[in-house]
Design an enzyme around this catalytic site. Sequence first.
Site, PDB file in Angstrom:
ATOM      1  N   LYS A   7      47.741  47.250  85.891  1.00 19.36           N
ATOM      2  CA  LYS A   7      47.092  47.548  84.602  1.00 19.36           C
ATOM      3  C   LYS A   7      47.992  48.366  83.701  1.00 19.36           C
ATOM      4  O   LYS A   7      47.997  48.187  82.482  1.00 19.36           O
ATOM      5  CB  LYS A   7      45.791  48.322  84.847  1.00 19.36           C
ATOM      6  CG  LYS A   7      44.730  47.546  85.603  1.00 19.36           C
ATOM      7  CD  LYS A   7      43.499  48.393  85.859  1.00 19.36           C
ATOM      8  CE  LYS A   7      43.735  49.506  86.846  1.00 19.36           C
ATOM      9  NZ  LYS A   7      44.089  49.050  88.200  1.00 19.36           N
ATOM     10  N   GLY A  30      46.853  55.483  90.238  1.00 20.80           N
ATOM     11  CA  GLY A  30      48.082  55.689  89.482  1.00 20.80           C
ATOM     12  C   GLY A  30      48.486  54.439  88.735  1.00 20.80           C
ATOM     13  O   GLY A  30      48.379  53.327  89.249  1.00 20.80           O
ATOM     14  N   HIS A  31      48.920  54.606  87.488  1.00 22.97           N
ATOM     15  CA  HIS A  31      49.473  53.507  86.708  1.00 22.97           C
ATOM     16  C   HIS A  31      50.980  53.685  86.642  1.00 22.97           C
ATOM     17  O   HIS A  31      51.474  54.734  86.203  1.00 22.97           O
ATOM     18  CB  HIS A  31      48.898  53.502  85.288  1.00 22.97           C
ATOM     19  CG  HIS A  31      47.472  53.071  85.228  1.00 22.97           C
ATOM     20  ND1 HIS A  31      46.728  53.083  84.075  1.00 22.97           N
ATOM     21  CD2 HIS A  31      46.643  52.605  86.187  1.00 22.97           C
ATOM     22  CE1 HIS A  31      45.504  52.641  84.325  1.00 22.97           C
ATOM     23  NE2 HIS A  31      45.440  52.350  85.596  1.00 22.97           N
ATOM     24  N   ASP A  57      45.248  48.187  91.653  1.00 27.42           N
ATOM     25  CA  ASP A  57      46.682  47.933  91.858  1.00 27.42           C
ATOM     26  C   ASP A  57      47.115  46.598  91.266  1.00 27.42           C
ATOM     27  O   ASP A  57      48.086  45.993  91.728  1.00 27.42           O
ATOM     28  CB  ASP A  57      47.040  47.969  93.354  1.00 27.42           C
ATOM     29  CG  ASP A  57      46.579  49.231  94.051  1.00 27.42           C
ATOM     30  OD1 ASP A  57      46.805  50.305  93.492  1.00 27.42           O
ATOM     31  OD2 ASP A  57      45.971  49.124  95.131  1.00 27.42           O
ATOM     32  N   GLN A  91      41.566  51.908  88.979  1.00 27.68           N
ATOM     33  CA  GLN A  91      41.111  51.102  90.129  1.00 27.68           C
ATOM     34  C   GLN A  91      40.749  49.673  89.690  1.00 27.68           C
ATOM     35  O   GLN A  91      41.323  49.156  88.747  1.00 27.68           O
ATOM     36  CB  GLN A  91      39.949  51.802  90.843  1.00 27.68           C
ATOM     37  CG  GLN A  91      40.370  53.087  91.519  1.00 27.68           C
ATOM     38  CD  GLN A  91      39.611  54.287  90.985  1.00 27.68           C
ATOM     39  OE1 GLN A  91      38.868  54.237  90.028  1.00 27.68           O
ATOM     40  NE2 GLN A  91      39.815  55.412  91.629  1.00 27.68           N
TER      41      GLN A  91
END
Length: 427
Positions: A16, A40-41, A13, A222
């Site tokens: 990225k 999730g990005h 988180d 991650q």
Amino acid sequence: MPGISVFGAQWGDEGKGRFVDYLANDADVVVRYQGGNNAGHTIIVKDIKYTLHLIPAGALYEGKMCVIGNGVVVDPGALIEEMDMLEQKGFLLNNLKISDRAHIVMPYHKVLDGLSEDVAGDALIGTTKRGIGPCYTDKAARSGLRMCDLLSDGFAQKLKDVLGHKNDIITKVYGQQPLEYAPMLELLLSYKERLRPHICDTVRICHDFYMQGKKMLFEGAQGMLLDIDFGTYPYVTSSHPISGGVSIGTGLPPAALTEVVGVVKAYTTRVGSGPFVTELNDETGERIRQKGQEFGATTGRPRRCGWLDLVIVDFAVRINGITSIALSRMDTLGGFDTVKVCTAYDIRGNKTKDFPASLDDLAAAKPVYKEFEGWSSDISHVRKFEELPKAAQEYVRFIESETGVPAAMIGVGPERNECILRHTFYK
């Protein structure tokens, strides 16, 4: 042969997605090398938010080759939903390639993930219950099903054999009803037809790009403290988010990496269980959470928040060979009177800058802080480091001096262009 790895240098988180998106503009191919749709990005382009769980961020640029590597575990239903979302928004996915060696997250993996968490009690890991861990477990146990199996004529029998074993566990261990074979097969065969044009030998594709000297961008999910070996075990994921995971998850040699970008949030967050040395269970922690909108992109869970922990970042530098830091969320810390940075741990009276393997030691650790003057709340318009408030510059320079790594990118807002770039990556 420029190859850049972008990975999270904390617990995930870190932001990225926006840096991968930024660098993807100049890349020829963007490769996702590990994890699944448990991460999730989030990327914001012209006030439109895109949350990608499996598809590489390069999909938001026309003509980029996007590869889901062999190290990724793929939930085909979730992937198709993501493909539909992007196509409905006008993005073409002709260049999306999925490794035929990637393992499939099966319906029984998700069921078993949920059941194991439900009975874990105090030993709860805090997984997303999306079947990622059980899928990697089957991979290690040599009983998994891969994308090449989905395309094979023998898939129906393979599924029947594996499902029999899984139903024994579901019924005898957990006392639940068995999963039905026929509906599962029908569903998976429908996925097969949609995904068939994208499934291929991505090792060959990546190798060809590498040998041609193309610009390659490797995207991790991650963060390194969730790495199965180097993370806060057992509160970890089941794969290798670290830069070393690039070779494992793509089939490319380590020499394919010429730069390693560690994404560091200007403070620290964590989702799920486990020790967190700089955690702030007070008004300051809540203020960071609300201002930074620290809620999971995949689960919506509120993130635990605390001051920046440089013991963690320094550990990430050593493990990954970080060549530059991408510092995110500097704007979130704007407006605080003072900000703090943890420079060492005090563990039962012993001061150390080493990140301990033992969770007992980590739980006993007290942060040793250095305090800084805060800076103004709105820095989103800044594009040059010298134009940052002096206090913000001092904060960044201290991080660089402590880690020995330059902050090559500094995020000052959520939009893809709200970034200070201090280094040319693709030359």
